[in-house]
Design a protein around this motif. Sequence first.
Motif, mmCIF file in Angstrom:
data_model
loop_
_atom_site.group_PDB
_atom_site.id
_atom_site.type_symbol
_atom_site.label_atom_id
_atom_site.label_comp_id
_atom_site.label_asym_id
_atom_site.label_seq_id
_atom_site.Cartn_x
_atom_site.Cartn_y
_atom_site.Cartn_z
ATOM 1 N N LYS A 57 0.809 -1.213 0.000
ATOM 2 C CA LYS A 57 0.000 0.000 0.000
ATOM 3 C C LYS A 57 0.845 1.268 0.000
ATOM 4 O O LYS A 57 1.932 1.320 0.570
ATOM 5 N N TYR A 58 0.268 2.302 -0.637
ATOM 6 C CA TYR A 58 0.752 3.672 -0.453
ATOM 7 C C TYR A 58 -0.295 4.359 0.416
ATOM 8 O O TYR A 58 -1.441 4.540 -0.011
ATOM 9 N N ASP A 59 0.080 4.714 1.636
ATOM 10 C CA ASP A 59 -0.886 5.168 2.646
ATOM 11 C C ASP A 59 -1.975 4.093 2.765
ATOM 12 O O ASP A 59 -1.679 2.982 3.127
ATOM 13 N N ASP A 60 -3.222 4.398 2.435
ATOM 14 C CA ASP A 60 -4.275 3.385 2.580
ATOM 15 C C ASP A 60 -4.727 2.824 1.233
ATOM 16 O O ASP A 60 -5.739 2.128 1.155
ATOM 17 N N GLN A 61 -3.967 3.094 0.164
ATOM 18 C CA GLN A 61 -4.347 2.634 -1.169
ATOM 19 C C GLN A 61 -3.604 1.345 -1.534
ATOM 20 O O GLN A 61 -2.374 1.315 -1.585
ATOM 21 N N GLU A 62 -4.356 0.284 -1.814
ATOM 22 C CA GLU A 62 -3.815 -1.042 -2.111
ATOM 23 C C GLU A 62 -3.569 -1.218 -3.611
ATOM 24 O O GLU A 62 -4.389 -0.812 -4.437
ATOM 25 N N ILE A 63 -2.430 -1.844 -3.980
ATOM 26 C CA ILE A 63 -2.108 -2.074 -5.382
ATOM 27 C C ILE A 63 -2.219 -3.553 -5.762
ATOM 28 O O ILE A 63 -2.386 -3.883 -6.933
ATOM 29 N N ILE A 64 -2.114 -4.479 -4.787
ATOM 30 C CA ILE A 64 -2.104 -5.912 -5.078
ATOM 31 C C ILE A 64 -3.522 -6.495 -5.020
ATOM 32 O O ILE A 64 -4.349 -6.053 -4.226
ATOM 33 N N SER A 65 -3.769 -7.508 -5.829
ATOM 34 C CA SER A 65 -5.081 -8.162 -5.848
ATOM 35 C C SER A 65 -5.439 -8.723 -4.473
ATOM 36 O O SER A 65 -4.642 -9.407 -3.836
ATOM 37 N N GLN A 66 -6.659 -8.439 -4.037
ATOM 38 C CA GLN A 66 -7.176 -8.942 -2.773
ATOM 39 C C GLN A 66 -8.300 -9.961 -2.999
ATOM 40 O O GLN A 66 -9.163 -10.145 -2.153
ATOM 41 N N SER A 67 -8.265 -10.623 -4.142
ATOM 42 C CA SER A 67 -9.260 -11.659 -4.446
ATOM 43 C C SER A 67 -9.261 -12.733 -3.362
ATOM 44 O O SER A 67 -8.251 -12.961 -2.695
ATOM 45 N N ARG A 68 -10.387 -13.415 -3.184
ATOM 46 C CA ARG A 68 -10.514 -14.413 -2.120
ATOM 47 C C ARG A 68 -10.275 -15.841 -2.602
ATOM 48 O O ARG A 68 -10.307 -16.772 -1.812
ATOM 49 N N TRP A 69 -10.061 -16.028 -3.903
ATOM 50 C CA TRP A 69 -9.885 -17.371 -4.421
ATOM 51 C C TRP A 69 -8.409 -17.763 -4.427
ATOM 52 O O TRP A 69 -7.534 -16.914 -4.615
ATOM 53 N N PRO A 70 -8.087 -19.047 -4.244
ATOM 54 C CA PRO A 70 -6.688 -19.489 -4.269
ATOM 55 C C PRO A 70 -6.002 -19.140 -5.594
ATOM 56 O O PRO A 70 -6.639 -19.141 -6.647
ATOM 57 N N GLU A 71 -4.716 -18.830 -5.530
ATOM 58 C CA GLU A 71 -3.901 -18.497 -6.697
ATOM 59 C C GLU A 71 -4.411 -17.277 -7.459
ATOM 60 O O GLU A 71 -4.199 -17.151 -8.664
ATOM 61 N N THR A 72 -5.101 -16.359 -6.787
ATOM 62 C CA THR A 72 -5.575 -15.140 -7.456
ATOM 63 C C THR A 72 -5.172 -13.872 -6.712
ATOM 64 O O THR A 72 -5.540 -12.786 -7.137
ATOM 65 N N PHE A 73 -4.442 -13.999 -5.611
ATOM 66 C CA PHE A 73 -4.135 -12.832 -4.782
ATOM 67 C C PHE A 73 -2.660 -12.832 -4.380
ATOM 68 O O PHE A 73 -1.973 -13.847 -4.419
ATOM 69 N N GLY A 74 -2.187 -11.650 -3.971
ATOM 70 C CA GLY A 74 -0.844 -11.537 -3.403
ATOM 71 C C GLY A 74 0.277 -11.674 -4.418
ATOM 72 O O GLY A 74 0.069 -11.725 -5.631
ATOM 73 N N SER A 75 1.494 -11.738 -3.891
ATOM 74 C CA SER A 75 2.696 -11.900 -4.709
ATOM 75 C C SER A 75 3.483 -13.079 -4.171
ATOM 76 O O SER A 75 3.737 -13.172 -2.966
ATOM 77 N N THR A 76 3.888 -13.991 -5.056
ATOM 78 C CA THR A 76 4.541 -15.217 -4.641
ATOM 79 C C THR A 76 5.842 -15.417 -5.414
ATOM 80 O O THR A 76 6.234 -14.578 -6.229
#
Length: 297
Positions: A57-76
């Motif tokens: 995040k930059y301050d409270d703004q999110e850039i990464i996917s926050q999807s709830r399904w497996p293999e659709t969110f975050g950075s790995t």
Amino acid sequence: MKQLITSLLLAVTMGCGTASAQPADAQDNHEGLQCLKNGHLTMAIDGAKGGKILSFKYDDQEIISQSRWPETFGSTFWTSPQKEWYWPPVPEYDKKPYEMKQDGNVLTMTSGVSEKLKYRIRKQFAIDEKEEAFVITYSIINESDEVRKVAPWEITRVPNEDGLIFFEVCDSIWPAGLMSFKDEHGMAWYQPDEANENRKVNTDGKGWLAYCSKEKGLLLVKKFQDLDAQQPAPGEAEIQVYVNRGKTYIELESQGAYTTLKPKEELSWTVRWYLQPCKATSAEEIAKKVKEILHNN
């Protein structure tokens, strides 16, 4: 699974929102969840769940996917080439717990050894206060008794929204015509779209990959080693962009050099993450902003 991921994402939102504002401050907010801050930037990494970056995040703004399904969110992080393991992702690298250690301003997470591939993964998260950047160094350790060849591979998922993905191209984008890239201002540009098929392209780039979210006014730039066309693993590339079907998420992927490792040898590969406000609306203005970041850093 839905309930578990929802809890983790809630922990990111709540935990990082209350973390200390001091640079390089790490707090264990939810079991293995670590929140690191550097100026306006906050990064949340979950050591209990594959050492994934769940939030940036930059301050409270999110850039990464926050999807709830497996293999659709975050950075790995995976090993390349993919043909050695295909699918699903190797659990020791992508989902199982990592050992965590804090040493000054450096947070280190280390995986177990993959039963199939015989590698161990180490991730080191540090900050550059001057550049207001996060510096991530990935290491692959050969824990087998054989000489092996492998390449590092970072996968960052972002929302498929009103944004732009862009990079420099040395030769061509392949497969040709699979995604509608434009050639402007010395860069290849892709406007996220919606289709009923998964698509992935590859290219030999110039050591960086960027994503601009017009909706949030944020510019993400990832900088890494520039490779020659012969250096990536067979069938892979320095830069890859994967678009999931529908209007769901996109993967920004970069790879390091295909390296020979003797038993107990390791390779290390560093990616620098920059996240800055960007109110520019034209491709020319955004290109200028990216060049400023790359030139100054």
